[in-house]
Scaffold this active site. Structure first.
Site, mmCIF file in Angstrom:
data_model
loop_
_atom_site.group_PDB
_atom_site.id
_atom_site.type_symbol
_atom_site.label_atom_id
_atom_site.label_comp_id
_atom_site.label_asym_id
_atom_site.label_seq_id
_atom_site.Cartn_x
_atom_site.Cartn_y
_atom_site.Cartn_z
ATOM 1 N N HIS A 81 0.823 -1.206 0.000
ATOM 2 C CA HIS A 81 0.000 0.000 0.000
ATOM 3 C C HIS A 81 0.864 1.267 0.000
ATOM 4 C CE1 HIS A 81 -3.068 2.920 1.120
ATOM 5 N NE2 HIS A 81 -2.328 3.273 2.141
ATOM 6 N N ASP A 110 5.707 20.451 -27.587
ATOM 7 C CA ASP A 110 5.933 19.141 -26.953
ATOM 8 C C ASP A 110 6.953 19.351 -25.848
ATOM 9 O OD1 ASP A 110 6.185 16.385 -26.313
ATOM 10 O OD2 ASP A 110 5.761 15.843 -28.389
ATOM 11 N N TRP A 144 7.091 0.251 3.643
ATOM 12 C CA TRP A 144 7.585 1.058 2.516
ATOM 13 C C TRP A 144 8.901 1.724 2.869
ATOM 14 C CZ3 TRP A 144 8.470 6.265 1.159
ATOM 15 C CH2 TRP A 144 8.178 7.209 2.138
ATOM 16 N N SER A 174 12.929 6.675 -13.808
ATOM 17 C CA SER A 174 11.824 7.291 -14.545
ATOM 18 C C SER A 174 11.598 8.729 -14.077
ATOM 19 C CB SER A 174 10.559 6.445 -14.349
ATOM 20 O OG SER A 174 9.416 7.191 -14.606
ATOM 21 N N SER A 175 11.584 8.911 -12.750
ATOM 22 C CA SER A 175 11.337 10.250 -12.205
ATOM 23 C C SER A 175 12.468 11.208 -12.556
ATOM 24 C CB SER A 175 11.189 10.192 -10.689
ATOM 25 O OG SER A 175 10.026 9.500 -10.351
ATOM 26 N N HIS A 258 12.188 12.848 3.104
ATOM 27 C CA HIS A 258 11.489 14.092 3.408
ATOM 28 C C HIS A 258 11.314 15.003 2.204
ATOM 29 C CE1 HIS A 258 9.005 16.170 6.068
ATOM 30 N NE2 HIS A 258 9.448 17.269 5.525
ATOM 31 N N GLU A 260 10.920 13.924 -0.594
ATOM 32 C CA GLU A 260 9.864 13.189 -1.299
ATOM 33 C C GLU A 260 8.476 13.676 -0.877
ATOM 34 O OE1 GLU A 260 9.929 11.134 -3.711
ATOM 35 O OE2 GLU A 260 8.401 9.578 -3.551
ATOM 36 N N TYR A 262 7.665 16.634 -0.125
ATOM 37 C CA TYR A 262 7.367 17.865 -0.857
ATOM 38 C C TYR A 262 7.248 17.611 -2.346
ATOM 39 C CZ TYR A 262 7.911 19.783 3.647
ATOM 40 O OH TYR A 262 7.709 20.018 4.979
ATOM 41 N N SER A 273 -3.268 26.598 -6.734
ATOM 42 C CA SER A 273 -3.000 27.992 -7.107
ATOM 43 C C SER A 273 -3.515 28.308 -8.507
ATOM 44 C CB SER A 273 -1.495 28.277 -7.040
ATOM 45 O OG SER A 273 -1.008 28.006 -5.753
ATOM 46 N N HIS A 307 13.735 14.555 11.404
ATOM 47 C CA HIS A 307 12.553 14.552 12.284
ATOM 48 C C HIS A 307 11.769 13.247 12.156
ATOM 49 C CE1 HIS A 307 9.935 16.878 9.126
ATOM 50 N NE2 HIS A 307 9.826 15.594 8.951
ATOM 51 N N HIS A 308 12.135 12.410 11.200
ATOM 52 C CA HIS A 308 11.572 11.060 11.154
ATOM 53 C C HIS A 308 12.324 10.126 12.089
ATOM 54 C CE1 HIS A 308 9.069 11.912 7.589
ATOM 55 N NE2 HIS A 308 10.036 12.752 7.296
ATOM 56 N N THR A 333 4.673 27.267 4.384
ATOM 57 C CA THR A 333 3.482 26.455 4.124
ATOM 58 C C THR A 333 2.237 27.178 4.627
ATOM 59 O OG1 THR A 333 4.935 24.589 4.560
ATOM 60 C CG2 THR A 333 2.628 24.099 4.271
ATOM 61 N N LYS A 336 1.232 30.017 2.353
ATOM 62 C CA LYS A 336 0.473 29.595 1.178
ATOM 63 C C LYS A 336 -1.003 29.423 1.503
ATOM 64 C CE LYS A 336 3.821 27.147 -1.652
ATOM 65 N NZ LYS A 336 3.363 26.934 -3.005
ATOM 66 N N ARG A 455 1.511 1.882 14.885
ATOM 67 C CA ARG A 455 1.130 1.538 13.526
ATOM 68 C C ARG A 455 1.724 0.172 13.173
ATOM 69 N NH1 ARG A 455 5.053 5.506 10.012
ATOM 70 N NH2 ARG A 455 3.792 4.690 8.324
#
Lengths: 567, 279
Positions: A81, A110, A144, A174-175, A258, A260, A262, A273, A307-308, A333, A336, A455
């Site tokens: 998941h 293109d 994950w 790919s990314s 982290h 990731e 964002y 926006s 912080h993780h 943040t 925004k 968890r």
């Protein structure tokens, strides 16, 4: 030997290349729009698979000490998941949206590298297919985050973990290729007059998304390569018995992980926006502040990874530094969010489905942002870390944040991609079900975490009200699933029978609305000169001026440029 | 009414009540909660108000405003000030959460006297340097606790227990958290925060339980298929009872060791010791 024969002059004409049709036209395409659609369809399929896995987990947790699935299957479910939603849905879905709309919004025909673009998609699909093929053998089950040493060969010997590594490598590649392509396209292929200060905010977000990917993805690629060599070639990077370090994995993973976060949410910010000004009929409030905040978030996003790891054995100086950097990132943040509310303020808000999803996003993301401040306060995190409070927080930012903006984008841009409108009624129903389902599922999970439930556990004892709370969450998850299903029905139906949209059904601000829906292969016959951050407003005004007397307030106003393009 | 209030508050706050550090975390959490609620109500309120008040009506004209520098600078600074205030409050609260106090007068008076096996710059000790130090070892899928009081000078033969930790009340207990296989996380919610047990590393925390009772927790980092069943309890008993328990544990372990040795000797005598290689 054969005697020399003088060549006879002859007229030859190579046959004009036949237009590919049917499915071959899709698999051989380098058209950014078709690649974009393949991205979106593929990632949505993975979204549905990830959703089914989530519902199976919720079913298992609906009752204490449930025996619906075995511990191994449960671990496989949350591993699949999480991995699916991050690597096969949110990140590539935004890549798909950017693929389709980036060239249209900047007035290009293109992407900068069309074949590389096709390669990005096929790498993604290959990664996803190999990863999902593991469900027929042994799916990965280390989460994950795949913390070493649990993900190492002696604790996770199955090939599923290797399928996971393969997925990270292929989707990462790919990314990266996609990000380089986006960056090159934005840097070089903007329409005349589109200076950086006139770039649509979605494009600013994609620019930042690309930079983050280019810096962060190589780190996870390195981390999983070390894991691969640990597993199969006898190295000991993460093995403490031989001088390796389990904390190295946590540092590398979160140094990627982290940013990731964002990568997964900034494009959503960009979508909001774009959509809010259109439906409030008001310019975005503080264009420069929003663009600057996007860049600031991206930079600070690289300074907060630990912080993780607040509960890992790390020195106090790091704890303090990371708490402060995490607090700091809350400032841009928060700015925004206030800018978006100010955009709505004193507007004339039309409650179309895209706006509903955007408003829902702001409401939910705010909660996720606030719970993030609790988690950034490291002594408080010592209690909340690795509990359902974190599960709730990450779903508020990732589902409330990214997924709601993706749905807003689907409803907003579907008319451009297909030439037909999605049903408003089904759209509203889908929004209400998803919003209510989401809150029912995840609000209570804060309390489940506060009551001490970690968890990633497949069963729990019914201490206090844990059964009731988990049951509420499970019921909510099915309402949420139903909401997603309604949108699937809506899309399937509207592709064939939706109201014909015309080139500019929403009276949008950006250039994609200048061309017919769906756009022709070359996108634009004439690329207009851009004079502001809202070029379509200028074009509509110009059309109105030249055709004085025409009713310019009707929604069906067709820009003059567009009528000539669609042939 | 008071009961209802405390139940409501418990709904919104983490578990606490077993140890001063857990209580301090709880009070820090409550401060953050109050600030969070104010921000939440203000911002969600503004959002809902804007959505209702400025919905499209006949004759309404949208104001073409592109920004307001003073307002934007204002709320940026405002957000920063709130967060700086929270940071300051956290630093004020931090020592009480991190630094263990001395044991109480009716705590275990033997605690700390020569019981620290090794020192580290990151382990915090009470001001008088005396604490009962227990080594917590995480392994798939059980917690093991090693107590001071080894029978032999090299530290071997120390008393230990599994899953259920027994500690004296009113005594500062420091924990040295390690792991022997994969990453685990030690967590008893009512006794303070959680700390990862990482193979190859030491992690530290402490607690001090004022009254006898049983406190439950479980491993908090995914450690494999048995993760959900890797439970832990801490049973706090009066110091005299603890000393009794520790002595009994020591006795039983040495008796069991002696019995095992005897059994091994007997077995070796029957089969012929050292002949395993050449059957």
């Amino acid at each position: 030997m054969a005697t020399y024969v003088a060549p006879i002059p002859q007229v030859s004409a190579s046959r004009a290349q036949r237009q590919a049709s049917g499915w071959t036209s899709w698999i051989t395409t380098t058209d950014h729009k078709r690649i974009g659609i393949m991205y979106m369809v593929t990632t949505f399929v993975f979204f549905c698979l990830g959703g089914v896995e989530a519902l199976m987990m919720r079913l298992q947790l609906g009752a204490p000490n449930n025996t619906l699935v075995t511990p191994a299957v449960y671990n496989q479910l949350f591993t699949m998941h999480g991995t699916t939603m991050v690597f096969l849905f949110v990140v590539p879905m935004f890549a798909g949206l950017a693929n389709y709309f980036l060239p249209l919004m900047i007035g290009a025909r293109d992407m900068a590298f069309p074949r590389l673009n096709a390669l990005s998609f096929w790498l993604l699909l290959a990664g996803g297919v190999v990863f999902y093929a593991s469900i027929f053998f042994n799916p990965p089950e280390a989460g994950w985050t795949s913390y070493a040493p649990l993900s190492n060969a002696n604790f996770s010997p199955s090939g599923g973990q290797d399928a996971w590594i393969y997925l990270i490598h292929l989707t990462g590649l790919s990314s990266i290729l996609g990000a380089i392509n986006f960056y090159a396209t934005i840097a070089n292929m903007r329409a005349r007059g589109m200076s950086w200060g006139r770039l649509p905010l979605f494009i600013w977000a994609i620019l930042t998304y690309s930079v983050l990917i280019i810096f962060a993805m190589p780190v996870i690629a390195a981390a999983v390569t070390l894991l691969l060599t640990d597993r199969h070639f006898g190295t000991h990077f993460y093995d403490p018995a031989n001088g390796g370090s389990p904390l190295l994995w946590q540092n590398l993973f979160w140094f990627f992980g982290h940013p990731e976060v964002y990568i997964m949410v900034l494009p959503g910010f960009g979508i909001v926006s774009e959509i809010l000004p259109v439906f409030a009929r008001k310019p975005i409030f503080g264009y420069k502040a929003i663009a600057a905040a996007t860049v600031a978030i991206a930079f600070l996003g690289f300074l907060t990874w630990a912080h993780h790891m607040f509960t890992a054995p790390i020195p106090e100086a790091i704890l303090v530094f990371v708490m402060l950097s995490s607090y700091f990132i809350a400032v841009p943040t928060g700015v925004k969010i206030l800018n978006w509310i100010a955009t709505l303020w004193r507007g004339t808000i039309e409650f179309k489905t895209p706006l509903l999803f955007c408003a829902g996003f702001i409401a939910l993301f705010l909660i996720g942002g606030i719970s993030g401040v609790f988690l950034a306060t490291f002594p408080v995190d010592w209690q909340l870390n690795e509990t359902y409070f974190v599960v709730a927080h990450l779903h508020f930012v990732l589902m409330g944040g990214s997924v709601f903006t993706i749905f807003a984008a689907i409803y907003y841009w579907f008319p451009k991609m297909t030439g037909r409108m999605l049903s408003e009624g089904l759209g509203r129903l889908s929004f209400v079900l998803m919003f209510v389902g989401f809150l029912t599922t995840f609000l209570i999970q804060h309390v489940i975490g506060l009551d001490g439930m970690p968890r990633r556990i497949y069963e729990y004892d019914n201490v206090g009200n844990l059964h009731l709370y988990n049951l509420i969450s499970t019921v909510g998850s099915f309402i949420l699933g139903l909401g997603v299903l309604v949108t699937i029905v809506n899309v399937a139906r509207s592709v064939k029978v939706g109201v014909v949209a015309g080139p500019d059904p929403w009276k949008g601000n950006t250039l994609e609305w200048f061309t017919p829906s769906p756009p022709p292969q070359n996108n634009f016959d004439v690329i207009p000169v851009v004079r502001s951050a809202e070029p379509m407003k200028d074009i509509r005004r110009e059309v109105q001026r030249r055709t004085t007397g025409a009713d310019a307030t009707g929604t069906a106003t067709v820009p003059s440029g567009a009528t000539q393009v669609g042939v | 009414m008071g009961h209802l209030l405390s139940t409501t508050l418990a709904f919104f706050t983490p578990l606490s009540g077993g140890s001063p550090n857990a209580n301090e975390i709880d009070s820090l959490y409550k401060i953050v909660l109050v600030v969070a609620l104010v921000v939440f109500v203000a911002v969600e309120g503004a959002l809902v108000y804007a959505l209702v008040r400025f919905r499209k009506r006949r004759g309404a004209v949208p104001a073409q405003i592109r920004g307001n520098t003073r307002l934007e600078v204002g709320w940026t600074v405002g957000a920063a000030v709130i967060l700086i205030a929270l940071a300051v409050i956290t630093f004020v609260k931090l020592p009480a959460i991190q630094n263990p106090p001395n044991s109480g007068p009716n705590g275990d008076q033997l605690a700390g006297s020569g019981r620290v096996l090794y020192a580290s710059s990151e382990r915090k000790l009470p001001p008088n340097g005396k604490a009962l130090n227990i080594t917590v070892i995480g392994r798939q899928f059980i917690w093991q606790y090693v107590y001071p009081g080894a029978n032999e000078p090299d530290g071997l033969g120390a008393p230990y227990s599994y899953e259920a930790m027994v500690v004296p009340t009113n005594t500062t207990v420091t924990l040295d958290i390690v792991a022997s296989d994969v990453v685990h996380s030690w967590w008893i919610p009512e006794l303070g925060g959680k700390f990862q047990a990482v193979p190859g590393y030491h992690n530290y925390t402490w607690f001090k339980i004022p009254k006898p009772g049983i406190y439950r927790g479980q491993c908090a980092v995914l450690c494999g298929r048995g993760h959900a069943r890797m439970l832990a309890t801490v049973r706090a008993v009066p110091p005299a009872q603890f000393d009794e328990w520790l002595a009994k544990q020591k006795r039983e372990i040495s008796e069991a060791n002696a019995a095992a040795q005897a059994a091994r000797a007997k077995l070796n005598g029957q089969t012929g010791a050292g002949q395993v290689e050449n059957p």
